[in-house]
Design an enzyme around this catalytic site. Structure first.
Site, PDB file in Angstrom:
ATOM      1  N   TYR A   1     -13.211   3.920 -39.276  1.00  0.00           N
ATOM      2  CA  TYR A   1     -14.336   4.247 -38.399  1.00  0.00           C
ATOM      3  C   TYR A   1     -15.103   5.456 -38.908  1.00  0.00           C
ATOM      4  O   TYR A   1     -14.516   6.381 -39.470  1.00  0.00           O
ATOM      5  CB  TYR A   1     -13.820   4.572 -36.996  1.00  0.00           C
ATOM      6  CG  TYR A   1     -13.411   3.365 -36.195  1.00  0.00           C
ATOM      7  CD1 TYR A   1     -14.273   2.259 -36.044  1.00  0.00           C
ATOM      8  CD2 TYR A   1     -12.176   3.321 -35.556  1.00  0.00           C
ATOM      9  CE1 TYR A   1     -13.896   1.157 -35.284  1.00  0.00           C
ATOM     10  CE2 TYR A   1     -11.795   2.229 -34.791  1.00  0.00           C
ATOM     11  CZ  TYR A   1     -12.661   1.153 -34.653  1.00  0.00           C
ATOM     12  OH  TYR A   1     -12.280   0.090 -33.904  1.00  0.00           O
TER      13      TYR A   1
ATOM     14  N   LYS B   1      14.382  15.161 -19.274  1.00  0.00           N
ATOM     15  CA  LYS B   1      13.021  15.010 -18.743  1.00  0.00           C
ATOM     16  C   LYS B   1      12.128  14.309 -19.776  1.00  0.00           C
ATOM     17  O   LYS B   1      12.475  14.243 -20.964  1.00  0.00           O
ATOM     18  CB  LYS B   1      12.459  16.382 -18.392  1.00  0.00           C
ATOM     19  CG  LYS B   1      12.294  17.325 -19.592  1.00  0.00           C
ATOM     20  CD  LYS B   1      12.086  18.759 -19.155  1.00  0.00           C
ATOM     21  CE  LYS B   1      11.918  19.673 -20.354  1.00  0.00           C
ATOM     22  NZ  LYS B   1      12.014  21.111 -19.981  1.00  0.00           N
TER      23      LYS B   1
HETATM   24  C1  LIG Z   1      13.005  21.836 -20.781  1.00  0.00           C
HETATM   25  C2  LIG Z   1      13.901  22.872 -20.250  1.00  0.00           C
HETATM   26  C3  LIG Z   1      15.147  23.131 -20.873  1.00  0.00           C
HETATM   27  C4  LIG Z   1      15.558  22.541 -22.194  1.00  0.00           C
HETATM   28  O1  LIG Z   1      15.095  23.355 -23.243  1.00  0.00           O
HETATM   29  P1  LIG Z   1      15.422  23.003 -24.792  1.00  0.00           P
HETATM   30  O2  LIG Z   1      14.727  24.080 -25.553  1.00  0.00           O
HETATM   31  O3  LIG Z   1      14.803  21.654 -25.043  1.00  0.00           O
HETATM   32  O4  LIG Z   1      16.886  22.984 -24.941  1.00  0.00           O
HETATM   33  C5  LIG Z   1      16.020  24.010 -20.234  1.00  0.00           C
HETATM   34  N1  LIG Z   1      15.668  24.617 -19.075  1.00  0.00           N
HETATM   35  C6  LIG Z   1      14.460  24.425 -18.483  1.00  0.00           C
HETATM   36  C7  LIG Z   1      14.137  25.151 -17.218  1.00  0.00           C
HETATM   37  C8  LIG Z   1      13.527  23.564 -19.056  1.00  0.00           C
HETATM   38  O5  LIG Z   1      12.335  23.388 -18.478  1.00  0.00           O
END
Ligand SMILES: *Cc1c(COP(=O)(O)O)cnc(C)c1O
Length: 369
Positions: free
Chosen positions: A264, A38
């Site tokens: 700035y 993601k």
């Molecule tokens: C993002 C997510 C993961 C991955 O978690 P990590 O700590 O990055 O390994 C796994 N399961 C769900 C439901 C998530 O939202």
């Protein structure tokens, strides 16, 4: 490794392969591996990362939203893709691209059945999410009877998996809480399987779950941050390799006199002469303003150069008074030699946030492919 000639996020595919194999070696041979890609594969490049992992025979992918899954299909991903937080408005698209929804409450379950039925689906794979303590998304353990009866009265969808998500798997002070989440999920699974009469894939572990809760690997694990090189503990982060390195170059060097200011709002005032370097990277690239005024630093020829004054949209200025360097030299923001975890800590945040905020303006380059 080519020296940077502009701001780039260099993605090391061999490091990705190392991390994948390292995590996979922790599993028993029956547990399958879901790669979480993601948010542009945690700020890197989802298409490139997913294709590389697909070649390494990863079993499953997950994204947060439907459009992220569509992008993966368009990039050639043929493995199953779980969409963790689908929105009903895009369900037809989800079906069109053969993506698999997480269904976490009655509303979304009903909405999905309605759309899938209208599209004449049978046994469409869905993933039933249970809340066991994170209190974010998921059915309650008391909903099992209802869900199973719902699934039994339709052949439009089929539960391919049931899952939950741990709230504090990285925190060993919360071991009792995590173990309780795992127990609750195991009870849910048992009841679910008994009532439905088949065995969906069961999964609960994220990266820290994989590393800290061997007994909870179940049928599948879901790893994100570990694939990108972070293990949520000193020891594990040592064993993993950061996939992304953010680099830039020195655009210009200034010799600043006592009494002059930099940037700035004149927020940095020189009380002694110094040498500054201007770099082509700013808050629009993902270096938040919080890193300004000495909170953050970059690394030039192995030495720390603190950020001077405010972070601009497209640039920062850094202190190179004691560093032997010249215009055009390479600058490291984070990566292999400078941990993103340590840089993130300067802004009171975590590697997840720093690496996912590198904007799409920053060119992605690849090594090890
Ligand atoms: C993002 C997510 C993961 C991955 O978690 P990590 O700590 O990055 O390994 C796994 N399961 C769900 C439901 C998530 O939202």
């Amino acid at each position: 490794m080519a020296k940077a000639q502009e701001t780039v996020l260099e993605i090391d595919l061999k490091a990705l392969e190392h991390n994948f194999k390292y995590l996979k070696a922790k599993l028993n041979s029956k547990t399958i591996f879901l790669a979480v890609v993601k948010a542009f594969a945690y700020g890197s490049d989802a298409a490139k990362i997913a294709n590389y992992l697909q070649e390494l025979n990863v079993d499953y992918f997950a994204v947060a939203y439907i459009d992220e899954g569509v992008a993966l299909r368009k990039a050639g991903i043929t493995r199953p893709i779980l969409v963790l937080h689908p929105q009903a408005i895009n369900f037809k698209k989800l079906l069109e691209y053969n993506l698999e929804p997480s269904l976490y409450n009655t509303k979304i379950l009903n909405e999905f059945i309605t759309v899938a039925f209208a599209e004449k689906q049978t046994d469409y794979p869905v993933h039933i999410k249970f809340n066991t303590g994170l209190n974010r998304l998921g059915f309650s353990k008391n909903d099992v009877d209802f869900i199973v009866s719902k699934l039994k009265e339709t052949n439009t969808i089929k539960a391919k998996s049931i899952f939950s998500h741990l709230a504090a798997s990285e925190d060993l002070d919360e071991k009792a809480f995590t173990k309780n989440q795992i127990n609750v999920f195991n009870k849910i699974s048992e009841k679910f399987e008994k009532l439905i009469g088949y065995k969906p894939i069961r999964h609960i572990c994220n990266t820290s779950g994989i590393l800290n809760y061997q007994d909870a690997h179940l049928d599948m694990v879901r790893s994100g941050i570990g694939l990108y090189g972070f293990g949520n503990s000193e020891k594990e982060s040592q064993a993993l390799k950061p996939v992304a390195t953010l680099k830039t170059i020195i655009s210009q060097i200034h010799h600043i006199q006592k009494g002059q200011s930099i940037g700035y709002n004149r927020s940095f005032k020189c009380n002694m002469p110094l040498k500054s370097a201007t770099l082509p990277i700013g808050h629009a690239d993902g270096i938040g303003r919080i890193y300004g005024n000495g909170n953050g630093y970059v690394t030039i020829n192995g030495k720390k150069a603190p950020i001077l004054g405010n972070v601009c949209m497209d640039m920062i200025m850094v202190n190179i008074t004691d560093i032997d360097c010249k215009e055009g030299d390479e600058v490291i923001i984070f990566g292999n030699s400078v941990s993103a975890e340590n840089v993130a800590a300067l802004a009171n945040t975590i590697s997840y946030e720093l690496i996912t905020s590198i904007s799409q303006r920053v060119k992605r380059t690849y090594i090890g492919n």
